[in-house]
Design a protein around this motif. Structure first.
Motif, mmCIF file in Angstrom:
data_model
loop_
_atom_site.group_PDB
_atom_site.id
_atom_site.type_symbol
_atom_site.label_atom_id
_atom_site.label_comp_id
_atom_site.label_asym_id
_atom_site.label_seq_id
_atom_site.Cartn_x
_atom_site.Cartn_y
_atom_site.Cartn_z
ATOM 1 N N ASP A 1 9.774 -0.203 -9.039
ATOM 2 C CA ASP A 1 9.807 -0.243 -7.576
ATOM 3 C C ASP A 1 11.196 -0.388 -6.953
ATOM 4 O OD1 ASP A 1 7.727 0.338 -5.943
ATOM 5 O OD2 ASP A 1 6.852 -1.662 -5.913
ATOM 6 N N GLY A 2 12.248 -0.046 -7.697
ATOM 7 C CA GLY A 2 13.605 -0.134 -7.137
ATOM 8 C C GLY A 2 13.806 0.831 -5.982
ATOM 9 N N GLY A 3 13.042 1.934 -5.983
ATOM 10 C CA GLY A 3 13.084 2.866 -4.852
ATOM 11 C C GLY A 3 14.359 3.684 -4.779
ATOM 12 N N ILE A 4 14.544 4.287 -3.623
ATOM 13 C CA ILE A 4 15.592 5.292 -3.442
ATOM 14 C C ILE A 4 17.000 4.692 -3.506
ATOM 15 C CG2 ILE A 4 15.496 5.189 -0.899
ATOM 16 C CD1 ILE A 4 15.787 8.390 -2.934
ATOM 17 N N ILE A 5 17.131 3.433 -3.128
ATOM 18 C CA ILE A 5 18.483 2.862 -3.032
ATOM 19 C C ILE A 5 19.135 2.607 -4.385
ATOM 20 C CG2 ILE A 5 18.446 1.813 -0.730
ATOM 21 C CD1 ILE A 5 17.413 -0.719 -2.083
ATOM 22 N N PRO B 1 4.398 -0.203 -9.621
ATOM 23 C CA PRO B 1 3.908 -0.571 -10.955
ATOM 24 C C PRO B 1 2.425 -0.253 -11.123
ATOM 25 C CG PRO B 1 4.234 -2.535 -9.598
ATOM 26 C CD PRO B 1 4.708 -1.371 -8.783
ATOM 27 N N ASN B 2 1.756 0.203 -10.043
ATOM 28 C CA ASN B 2 0.295 0.421 -10.118
ATOM 29 C C ASN B 2 -0.106 1.793 -10.642
ATOM 30 O OD1 ASN B 2 -0.390 -2.129 -9.051
ATOM 31 N ND2 ASN B 2 0.164 -1.387 -7.018
ATOM 32 N N ALA C 1 4.029 4.266 -14.768
ATOM 33 C CA ALA C 1 4.196 2.804 -14.884
ATOM 34 C C ALA C 1 3.481 2.249 -16.118
ATOM 35 C CB ALA C 1 3.673 2.121 -13.625
ATOM 36 N N ASN C 2 2.881 3.136 -16.903
ATOM 37 C CA ASN C 2 2.191 2.703 -18.115
ATOM 38 C C ASN C 2 3.142 2.937 -19.300
ATOM 39 O OD1 ASN C 2 0.575 2.501 -20.383
ATOM 40 N ND2 ASN C 2 -1.221 3.354 -19.367
ATOM 41 N N ARG D 1 0.835 -1.199 0.000
ATOM 42 C CA ARG D 1 0.000 0.000 0.000
ATOM 43 C C ARG D 1 0.876 1.259 0.000
ATOM 44 N NH1 ARG D 1 -2.405 -0.136 6.179
ATOM 45 N NH2 ARG D 1 -0.479 0.463 7.251
ATOM 46 N N GLY D 2 0.284 2.312 -0.544
ATOM 47 C CA GLY D 2 0.974 3.596 -0.427
ATOM 48 C C GLY D 2 1.807 3.996 -1.628
ATOM 49 N N GLY D 3 1.641 3.316 -2.752
ATOM 50 C CA GLY D 3 2.209 3.773 -4.024
ATOM 51 C C GLY D 3 3.634 4.281 -3.928
ATOM 52 N N ASN D 4 3.875 5.404 -4.552
ATOM 53 C CA ASN D 4 5.219 5.980 -4.542
ATOM 54 C C ASN D 4 5.571 6.560 -3.174
ATOM 55 O OD1 ASN D 4 5.658 5.285 -7.140
ATOM 56 N ND2 ASN D 4 5.257 7.310 -8.005
ATOM 57 N N THR D 5 4.549 6.888 -2.409
ATOM 58 C CA THR D 5 4.800 7.494 -1.100
ATOM 59 C C THR D 5 5.668 6.580 -0.228
ATOM 60 O OG1 THR D 5 2.686 8.649 -1.282
ATOM 61 C CG2 THR D 5 3.664 8.529 0.911
ATOM 62 N N ARG D 6 5.526 5.259 -0.405
ATOM 63 C CA ARG D 6 6.359 4.311 0.386
ATOM 64 C C ARG D 6 7.843 4.634 0.270
ATOM 65 N NH1 ARG D 6 6.310 -0.656 -2.522
ATOM 66 N NH2 ARG D 6 5.565 0.664 -4.195
#
Ligand SMILES: Cc1cc2nc3c(=O)[nH]c(=O)nc-3n(C[C@H](O)[C@H](O)[C@H](O)COP(=O)(O)OP(=O)(O)OC[C@H]3O[C@@H](n4cnc5c(N)ncnc54)[C@H](O)[C@@H]3O)c2cc1C
Length: 473
Positions: A258-262, A221-222, A199-200, A48-53
């Motif tokens: 979803d690789g995120g900040i790292i 990806p959502n 993500a599209n 949950r929480g999309g990009n905010t995570r």
């Protein structure tokens, strides 16, 4: 045997699509007025929480230093920063409103249980302007979810909005795929907080062409833009250019989503960046990193194969935050070229030419120092130091798309504007899905969360006040 009795609800006062920062801020504000609020999100509860995570901080104006912020950041200074990064490509009325409201966002969000920590040090240089979430975006979200749920906000996970019934600018119902079934849910008001369309890939390709196949998506990806697309088909006015987005250079070895900040690489300023032809293409030391990091995704996107290589030497390794992947290393520039499959001779020439052009100066990563090159094209204007101490290192980078800017046009109540400048009766938008109102182009670290927080709160308040007024009349 006792059977589980499920309360069947086919109508809510307010339906919020998207359970990230914008959606949750909207939900809390709206629920405070006593109305029934449902948040639906395509993600599972874990995701949950999309990009905010993935976030770490938000940029809010404040008049004095606080426990976690090292000094004041006035509304005027914030506005000047926004004007500079967007090159004036912003809606002044909305951005001034956002900045003014950002002042109360910080204490408000703390009251919802979110905790802050002192800024990370080093070259991020955000200690005065940006508030860092203790535990990062996921902890921040957990606090917002916990508050929202205690207040009685309902949340449906794994529930994707696939269609909206809108008649003459008035939202009637949403079709939601949930538990493998399509259901129709009515609500008196809609808040679209479903992120961008980064993500599209097909939509990105319409804007960028086939090069978008080589983009990596840093977040969920959502965020496929289904709600934005549907709103566009049903007559909303849009704002922004589909190629404008927040895009940074991330490790080319990062996953597609979803690789995120790292996976982000903050070492551009300490080395040189070459393309597949082993040639430099932009001033790596143009400005302090927080003000320039968001141009590098676009710059790499314009290079052959949408790939580039940050090259630096041993003393630089300690100067930036390490990323998930180790750099590729070699004892000579020639060996490094071989490992990167770049033309050896050209890379050696590029580094030689650069080293010869570096002029003496006092290196200081925290200011625009006087270490620069002379006689190069392009020059490196700050932090230029010779690349000469083995081992030599390289990070391969690709464009990492954070979020797109094309979105729903809104007014200062976060109300969606329809074609012919008519206002929607009961539809509001907050967060990435309307970020283009503030960000025509460019970015300054931490504004994404401010857009979501401020316009999420406004959307929640306004949707509720519209309904409450309607019932009183
Ligand atoms: C790696 C990374 C680091 C970042 N760091 C920062 C930072 O430190 N500071 C900052 O200000 N910004 C940062 N950002 C940007 C920031 O994440 C966004 O600006 C902000 O989180 C957007 O919030 P939002 O609520 O609009 O969207 P999101 O948080 O992305 O939430 C949108 C939600 O909508 C859901 N959704 C989408 N389509 C549908 C549908 N059809 N039906 C149901 N649900 C749907 C998605 O599942 C998602 O949960 C970062 C982004 C990334 C990717």
């Amino acid at each position: 045997m006792r059977r589980n009795v499920t309360r069947l609800i086919n109508e809510y006062d307010i339906l919020i699509v998207g359970g990230g920062n914008a959606g949750l801020c909207a939900a809390i504000e709206a629920r405070e007025t006593g109305l029934s609020v449902l948040v639906v999100d395509s993600a599972t509860k874990f995701y949950r929480g999309g990009n905010t995570r993935h976030t770490r901080n938000m940029r809010c104006a404040h008049d004095t230093a606080t426990e976690t912020l090292s000094g004041p950041y006035t509304e005027d200074e914030y506005f000047e920063d926004l004007m500079r990064v967007t090159q004036g490509n912003t809606n002044e009325e909305l951005s001034r409103l956002m900045i003014a409201e950002s002042k109360t966002l910080l204490p408000w969000i703390s009251r919802q249980g979110v905790k802050f920590q002192p800024s990370l040090g080093g070259t991020l240089s955000l200690g005065r302007t940006n508030s860092f979430f203790l535990g990062g975006g996921r902890a921040m979200l957990n606090s917002l979810y916990s508050t929202a749920e205690k207040m009685g906000v309902d949340v449906w996970y794994s529930s994707e909005v696939i269609d909206l019934k809108i008649i003459e600018g008035m939202f009637k119902s949403a079709t939601i795929t949930t538990n493998g079934k399509n259901i129709t849910l009515k609500a008196k008001s809609l808040i679209a907080a479903s992120g961008g369309f980064e993500a599209n890939i097909e939509w990105m390709k319409e804007a960028w062409g086939d090069i978008a196949n080589n983009f990596l998506v840093r977040g969920t990806p959502n965020n496929k833009g289904k709600v934005l697309q549907t709103l566009m088909q049903k007559g909303i006015e849009t704002i922004g250019d589909p190629t404008q987005c927040h895009a940074v250079a991330i490790d080319a070895r990062a996953p597609k989503f979803d690789g995120g900040i790292i996976t982000r690489l903050d070492c551009v300023v300490f080395g040189v960046v070459v393309n597949l032809e082993a040639k430099r293409f932009y001033d790596e030391g143009e400005d302090l990193w927080p003000k320039r990091y968001a141009i590098w995704g676009r710059l790499v996107a314009q290079q052959p194969g949408q790939i580039a290589y940050i090259i630096f030497d041993a003393p630089c390794l300690e100067l930036f935050m390490p990323s998930l992947y180790p750099p590729i290393s070699a004892l000579t520039v020639s060996e490094l070229a071989e490992k990167l499959e770049l033309d050896k001779q050209t890379l050696i020439e590029t580094i030689d030419k650069y080293n010869k052009a570096v002029t003496p100066g006092s290196f200081n990563p925290f200011i625009l120092d006087d270490c620069k090159t002379e006689g190069l094209n392009p020059e490196k204007s700050h932090w230029a130091q010779r690349i000469e101490n083995a081992p030599f290192y390289a990070y391969p980078v690709r464009p990492g798309i954070t979020f797109t800017y094309l979105g729903a046009k809104v007014n200062r109540d976060a109300r969606i504007i329809m074609k012919k400048d008519e206002l929607s009766n009961n539809m509001f938008a907050a967060g990435e899905i309307m970020a283009g109102n503030i960000l025509g182009s460019g970015y300054a670290a931490g504004i994404g969360m401010t857009i979501g927080g401020v316009f999420g709160r406004i959307a929640g308040r306004e949707a509720a006040s519209f309904l409450n007024k309607k019932f009183i009349n």
